[in-house]
Design a protein around this motif. Structure first.
Motif, short mmCIF file in Angstrom:
data_model
loop_
_atom_site.label_atom_id
_atom_site.label_comp_id
_atom_site.label_asym_id
_atom_site.label_seq_id
_atom_site.Cartn_x
_atom_site.Cartn_y
_atom_site.Cartn_z
N ARG B 52 0.83 -1.19 0.00
CA ARG B 52 0.00 0.00 0.00
C ARG B 52 0.87 1.25 0.00
O ARG B 52 2.07 1.18 0.26
N PHE B 53 0.26 2.36 -0.31
CA PHE B 53 0.91 3.65 -0.14
C PHE B 53 0.21 4.35 1.02
O PHE B 53 -0.99 4.57 0.99
N ASP B 54 0.98 4.66 2.05
CA ASP B 54 0.37 5.21 3.26
C ASP B 54 -0.01 6.68 3.12
O ASP B 54 -0.89 7.16 3.82
N THR B 55 0.69 7.42 2.25
CA THR B 55 0.46 8.86 2.16
C THR B 55 0.06 9.27 0.76
O THR B 55 0.78 8.99 -0.21
N PHE B 56 -1.08 9.93 0.66
CA PHE B 56 -1.55 10.43 -0.64
C PHE B 56 -2.63 11.47 -0.38
O PHE B 56 -3.17 11.57 0.72
N THR B 57 -2.90 12.27 -1.39
CA THR B 57 -3.99 13.24 -1.31
C THR B 57 -4.75 13.17 -2.62
O THR B 57 -4.26 12.61 -3.61
N GLY B 58 -5.94 13.76 -2.64
CA GLY B 58 -6.69 13.75 -3.88
C GLY B 58 -8.04 14.41 -3.72
O GLY B 58 -8.47 14.74 -2.61
N SER B 59 -8.67 14.62 -4.84
CA SER B 59 -10.01 15.20 -4.81
C SER B 59 -10.76 14.69 -6.02
O SER B 59 -10.16 14.19 -6.99
N PHE B 60 -12.06 14.76 -5.94
CA PHE B 60 -12.84 14.42 -7.12
C PHE B 60 -14.08 15.29 -7.20
O PHE B 60 -14.51 15.90 -6.22
N SER B 61 -14.60 15.35 -8.39
CA SER B 61 -15.82 16.09 -8.64
C SER B 61 -16.85 15.06 -9.09
O SER B 61 -16.54 14.20 -9.92
N TYR B 62 -18.01 15.12 -8.49
CA TYR B 62 -18.97 14.05 -8.76
C TYR B 62 -20.39 14.60 -8.84
O TYR B 62 -20.80 15.42 -8.02
N ASP B 63 -21.08 14.16 -9.84
CA ASP B 63 -22.47 14.55 -10.01
C ASP B 63 -23.25 13.29 -10.38
O ASP B 63 -23.04 12.73 -11.45
N ASN B 64 -24.12 12.85 -9.49
CA ASN B 64 -24.78 11.57 -9.76
C ASN B 64 -25.80 11.64 -10.91
O ASN B 64 -26.27 10.64 -11.38
N LYS B 65 -26.09 12.90 -11.33
CA LYS B 65 -27.02 13.02 -12.47
C LYS B 65 -26.27 13.12 -13.79
O LYS B 65 -26.86 12.94 -14.86
N ALA B 66 -25.00 13.46 -13.70
CA ALA B 66 -24.21 13.54 -14.93
C ALA B 66 -22.81 12.99 -14.62
O ALA B 66 -21.85 13.72 -14.44
N ILE B 67 -22.78 11.64 -14.57
CA ILE B 67 -21.53 10.95 -14.19
C ILE B 67 -20.37 11.37 -15.09
O ILE B 67 -19.23 11.51 -14.65
N ASP B 68 -20.68 11.59 -16.37
CA ASP B 68 -19.60 11.89 -17.31
C ASP B 68 -18.94 13.26 -17.08
O ASP B 68 -17.92 13.57 -17.66
N LYS B 69 -19.58 14.06 -16.21
CA LYS B 69 -18.99 15.36 -15.87
C LYS B 69 -18.01 15.23 -14.68
O LYS B 69 -17.42 16.20 -14.25
N SER B 70 -17.90 14.03 -14.17
CA SER B 70 -17.05 13.81 -13.00
C SER B 70 -15.58 13.82 -13.38
O SER B 70 -15.22 13.62 -14.55
#
Lengths: 184, 192
Positions: B52-70
Motif C-alpha cells: 500500500r501507499f500510506d500517504t496520498f492526497t486527492g479530490s474528485f468532482s462528482y455529479d450523480n445526475k451527470a456521471i460523465d462530468k465527474s
C-alpha cells in the motif's frame, strides 16, 4: 600457553579475537558487496543476506566480548615505536571499536525498523527495538559508508603492520601471530 | 407583515442557492484515513504480494445526475510505500523500482469518465510514474454516499487498474509472472 596478554605479545584469547574477527570483517564486506547485486532469481538471494545478518550479529557479540577482554588485560609494550608511529597505531586500533559498533547498529537498523527480528542461524533471534518507518533507508547509507570506512582503516592497519614487520624489523606482527615468547 | 414575508422569501432563496448545482467537489479523506491505495504483484506467480501507499492526497468532482462530468485527481507519495517488510520497502524505494528521491510522486489525473451502468464507470486518465506519463483505465464502482453523522456529506468509490511496470521504466525484472501490478483505490470524499 599464554591466555592473557603479556608485555611481549598477545595471549591466545586476544589472538583468536583478532584473526577470527579480521576474517569475519573482510568476509562480511565481500559478502555484502556481492549480495546486494544478486538477481531476484539467484539461488543465494535469500541465503546470502541471512548469512550476512547472522554472522554480523555474532561479530557484534564478539566485539563486545573483545572490548571487555581488552579492559582486563595489560597492553603489550610499544616502546620500539616512534612517538608518531605510536599515535598513529593507537588511533587506528581505537578507531576500529566505534566504527565497528556503529557498523553493527546501522546494519541491525536496516533489517529491524519495521518490527521484524533478526534470526541468527535459527539459534536465537534479536528483536526489533527501534521502530520507525523509513529508518532502513538512512541506516542503509550509513552502513554502506561505514563498511568502506572500516575496510579503509583495515588497509591502513595492515600496511602499518607490514611496514613495521618488514621495513622496521619490528616484532608487532609476531606478537599478534605467535604470542608472547617468554615462558609463563 | 410584508417585511416578514420578504425576509422569509430571502431565506428560502438562500437555501435554494446553497444546494450544489451540477457537479460537487469532494476532498479525499486521507486525513481521517477513510481511503487507501493498495497494490498487488504476483510473487513468482505463486501468490499475491500486497502492499500500500500510506500517504496520498486527492479530490474528485462528482455529479450523480451527470456521471460523465465527474473527474478525479490523486497524488501519491512514493516514499510511503509499505509492504510490511522494512528491507523490501527499502528496495522498492530504491532506483530498482520507484526511485523515490528522483520521483517523489505518482499522480493520476482523469481525462474522461464514462458511465457503465449499475453504479459503475470507466475512468480514463494519465498516470505519471517515474516521470513517465501513460494513459490507464480505471474500472470504478460507487460504494455509497450521503450525509455523515457529523454534518458533512460523503461519497465513496472503489477503482482498479493494472499496468506493466516496465512500461513506466521500472528496471527490476521480477520474472515472467510478475510483470504487472494491480492498483486498487478505495476512496471516500468529503464534500468541500
Amino acid at each position: 600457553m599464554h591466555v592473557k596478554d603479556a608485555p611481549d605479545g598477545y595471549g591466545i584469547v586476544s589472538r583468536l579475537f583478532h584473526w577470527l574477527m579480521a576474517i569475519a570483517i573482510f568476509g562480511l564486506f565481500g559478502l555484502g558487496w556481492w549480495m546486494v547485486e544478486l538477481d531476484y532469481y539467484s539461488p543465494y538471494y535469500v541465503s546470502a543476506p541471512n548469512l550476512h545478518r547472522s554472522v554480523g550479529i555474532l561479530l557484534f557479540i564478539a566485539l563486545l566480548a573483545r572490548i571487555f577482554w581488552r579492559c582486563l588485560n595489560i597492553k603489550p609494550d610499544d616502546a620500539d615505536l616512534t612517538a608518531m608511529e605510536r599515535m598513529a597505531s593507537r588511533f587506528v586500533h581505537i578507531g576500529f571499536y566505534p566504527l565497528l559498533i556503529a557498523l553493527s547498529i546501522s546494519g541491525y537498523l536496516i533489517s529491524t525498523p519495521g518490527g521484524r527480528a533478526i534470526d541468527v542461524f535459527g539459534l536465537f533471534s534479536v528483536p526489533s527495538i527501534v521502530q520507525q518507518k523509513g529508518l532502513e533507508d538512512s541506516a542503509g547509507w550509513v552502513h554502506w559508508a561505514l563498511a568502506y570506512g572500516v575496510i579503509a582503516l583495515a588497509v591502513v592497519h595492515t600496511a602499518g603492520a607490514l611496514k613495521h614487520h618488514f621495513i622496521d624489523k619490528g616484532s608487532s606482527l609476531m606478537r599478534m601471530w605467535s604470542g608472547p615468547q617468554r615462558p609463563n | 407583515m410584508t417585511l416578514r414575508f420578504a425576509s422569509l422569501a430571502a431565506l428560502a432563496l438562500s437555501f435554494v442557492m446553497s444546494v450544489p448545482a451540477g457537479a460537487a467537489d469532494y476532498e479525499i479523506d486521507s486525513k481521517g484515513a477513510h481511503a487507501s491505495i493498495n497494490f498487488r504483484v504476483k510473487h513468482l506467480g505463486y501468490s499475491w504480494l500486497v502492499g500500500r501507499f500510506d500517504t496520498f492526497t486527492g479530490s474528485f468532482s462528482y455529479d450523480n445526475k451527470a456521471i460523465d462530468k465527474s473527474s478525479v485527481k490523486v497524488e501519491i507519495d512514493t516514499a510511503s510505500v509499505n509492504t510490511n517488510h522494512a528491507e523490501r520497502d527499502k528496495h522498492l524505494r530504491s532506483a530498482d523500482f520507484l526511485d523515490v528521491v528522483k520521483f517523489p510522486k505518482v499522480t493520476f489525473v482523469s481525462k474522461s469518465v464514462t458511465p457503465a451502468g449499475d453504479g459503475k464507470a470507466t475512468i480514463v486518465g494519465d498516470l505519471t510514474l517515474r516521470g513517465v506519463t501513460k494513459e490507464v483505465s480505471i474500472a470504478a464502482v460507487g460504494i455509497g454516499g450521503g450525509d455523515d453523522p457529523w454534518g458533512g456529506v460523503r461519497q465513496g468509490f472503489e477503482g482498479t487498474t493494472k499496468f506493466t511496470m516496465a512500461d513506466f521504466g521500472i528496471p527490476k525484472d521480477l520474472g515472467p509472472a510478475s510483470k504487472e501490478v494491480e492498483l486498487t483505490l478505495h476512496v471516500e470524499g468529503i464534500l468541500k
